[in-house]
Design a protein around this motif. Structure first.
Motif, PDB file in Angstrom:
ATOM      1  N   ALA A  93       0.784  -1.127  -0.035  1.00 39.73           N
ATOM      2  CA  ALA A  93       0.134   0.065  -0.012  1.00 39.73           C
ATOM      3  C   ALA A  93       0.869   1.382  -0.180  1.00 39.73           C
ATOM      4  O   ALA A  93       0.331   2.317  -0.646  1.00 39.73           O
ATOM      5  CB  ALA A  93      -0.914   0.048   1.457  1.00 39.73           C
ATOM      6  N   LEU A  94       1.837   1.450   0.696  1.00 35.68           N
ATOM      7  CA  LEU A  94       2.949   2.321   1.156  1.00 35.68           C
ATOM      8  C   LEU A  94       3.315   2.761  -0.703  1.00 35.68           C
ATOM      9  O   LEU A  94       4.082   3.654  -0.328  1.00 35.68           O
ATOM     10  CB  LEU A  94       3.543   2.836   2.170  1.00 35.68           C
ATOM     11  N   GLY A 133       2.895   2.526  -3.575  1.00 35.71           N
ATOM     12  CA  GLY A 133       2.094   2.375  -4.200  1.00 35.71           C
ATOM     13  C   GLY A 133       1.935   4.559  -4.395  1.00 35.71           C
ATOM     14  O   GLY A 133       1.481   4.962  -5.310  1.00 35.71           O
ATOM     15  N   VAL A 134       2.081   4.525  -3.038  1.00 38.10           N
ATOM     16  CA  VAL A 134       1.787   6.229  -2.712  1.00 38.10           C
ATOM     17  C   VAL A 134       3.506   6.898  -2.904  1.00 38.10           C
ATOM     18  O   VAL A 134       3.672   7.858  -3.053  1.00 38.10           O
ATOM     19  CB  VAL A 134       1.173   6.226  -1.699  1.00 38.10           C
ATOM     20  N   LEU A 135       4.454   6.039  -1.826  1.00 35.77           N
ATOM     21  CA  LEU A 135       5.698   6.667  -1.243  1.00 35.77           C
ATOM     22  C   LEU A 135       7.076   5.460  -2.029  1.00 35.77           C
ATOM     23  O   LEU A 135       8.250   6.877  -2.040  1.00 35.77           O
ATOM     24  CB  LEU A 135       6.295   6.574   0.230  1.00 35.77           C
ATOM     25  N   TRP A 139      10.534   4.261   1.407  1.00 32.09           N
ATOM     26  CA  TRP A 139       9.961   4.409   2.344  1.00 32.09           C
ATOM     27  C   TRP A 139       8.663   3.652   2.599  1.00 32.09           C
ATOM     28  O   TRP A 139       8.676   3.058   3.763  1.00 32.09           O
ATOM     29  CB  TRP A 139       9.086   5.507   1.689  1.00 32.09           C
ATOM     30  N   TYR A 175       1.934  -6.081  -5.779  1.00 28.87           N
ATOM     31  CA  TYR A 175       3.403  -6.261  -5.425  1.00 28.87           C
ATOM     32  C   TYR A 175       5.014  -6.790  -6.021  1.00 28.87           C
ATOM     33  O   TYR A 175       5.179  -7.935  -5.958  1.00 28.87           O
ATOM     34  CB  TYR A 175       3.534  -6.379  -3.830  1.00 28.87           C
TER      35      TYR A 175
END
Length: 311
Positions: free
Chosen positions: A52-53, A55-57, A61, A119
């Motif tokens: 999840a992270l 995909g954004v950061l 990170w 992922y």
């Protein structure tokens, strides 16, 4: 030679990943005396949070924040759940972690669904690190080895050469004395439980994209890490490290060596009851080998390779 070296490196990578997973469980058992049945669930949670992270950061990170987030969740679980159950004995603790493992799986399925999530390995780590004879060794496997080795070194330095490590060991061996000296032993327990969960999540972050991130990944490794902890000796980090490498090598070589007793020339008639057994390949029995090792170890040396406790 090429086959042996490549299989050895692959086995080393798998063994180090197993140690990343089992080291947290070993630490938790050392401190609290309870096998945490939900430990593999934190491994799975680490992979999903990293997905999840990332995909954004981005992946880097996610590598930093996902273990931290899961470690905080683990600390909260210890503070608001396990610590309360602890006063009623070990059986309620076991049942609590057992139920928690199912709860985490159901929550993951509610949020991310029952199918595998995409992922993936980051582009900068997707490629060939070196070519050995004619076989390419991926960058990402080298990265997994590096992370696991750095974690092992950091853990050793923390426990052996820092004040925090001394307090943890004192709380482990003489909790009443440590508390009398002014150390907050329950807080130490909470930090160790959270740290163990963070280590499991770190294994999930780097293992989730190397393998498959799906709701069954916790069940796939859960029993193996308990084998590692028991065979290595309950509460022994060195024993867990040796056993992780042993199982990693054993399973990797077994999968790579596709031989059977029949292929080695053992004569058995086609109608014999032993014929199916003789035709089983080593690759087919590879998943059973860790449990065979566990049974033999419990018979020969019940406290494990480097363990101090009998049970």
């Amino acid at each position: 030679m090429e086959f042996a070296l490549i299989t050895f490196l692959n086995g080393l990578g798998y063994g180090f990943l197993l140690f990343l997973l089992s080291s947290g469980l070993t630490l938790i058992y050392s401190m609290m005396g309870v096998p945490n049945f939900a430990h593999a669930s934190f491994y799975m949670l680490g992979a999903y949070v990293a997905y999840a992270l990332a995909g954004v950061l981005g992946f880097w990170w996610a590598l930093l924040l996902a273990p931290l987030a899961v470690g905080i969740v683990g600390a909260l679980v210890e503070h608001y759940g396990l610590r309360i159950v602890h006063r009623y004995g070990h059986v309620p603790e076991l049942l609590f972690t057992f139920g928690l493992s199912y709860l985490v799986v159901e929550l993951v399925q509610l949020v991310w669904g029952r199918s595998p999530v995409p992922y993936r390995i980051p582009p900068e780590l997707d490629g060939t690190l070196f070519t050995l004879y004619s076989t390419a060794f991926p960058i990402y496997r080298g990265f997994m080895l590096l992370v696991a080795a750095l974690m092992l070194l950091a853990l050793w330095l923390l426990l052996r050469h820092t004040r925090i490590g001394l307090v943890i060991q004192a709380a482990l061996t003489h909790p009443q004395m440590a508390e009398a000296l002014g150390h907050n032993v329950p807080r130490v327990f909470m930090l160790v439980f959270g740290g163990g969960c963070a280590l499991a999540a770190l294994a999930g972050v780097i293992g989730g994209n190397a393998f498959v991130t799906e709701p069954g990944m916790a069940a796939a490794v859960g029993s193996i890490i308990f084998v590692v902890v028991v065979v290595g000796g309950l509460g022994s980090l060195a024993g867990a490290f040796i056993t992780s490498l042993l199982i990693g090598m054993m399973q990797t070589f077994a999968v790579a060596l596709d031989v059977s007793l029949a292929s080695l020339g053992v004569p058995v008639s086609a109608g014999s009851a032993l014929a199916p057994l003789v035709h089983l390949t080593l690759a087919q029995v590879a998943p059973v080998l860790p449990y065979l090792l566990l049974v033999v170890m419990l018979i020969v040396r019940p406290k494990g390779l480097l363990g101090r406790r009998e049970g």
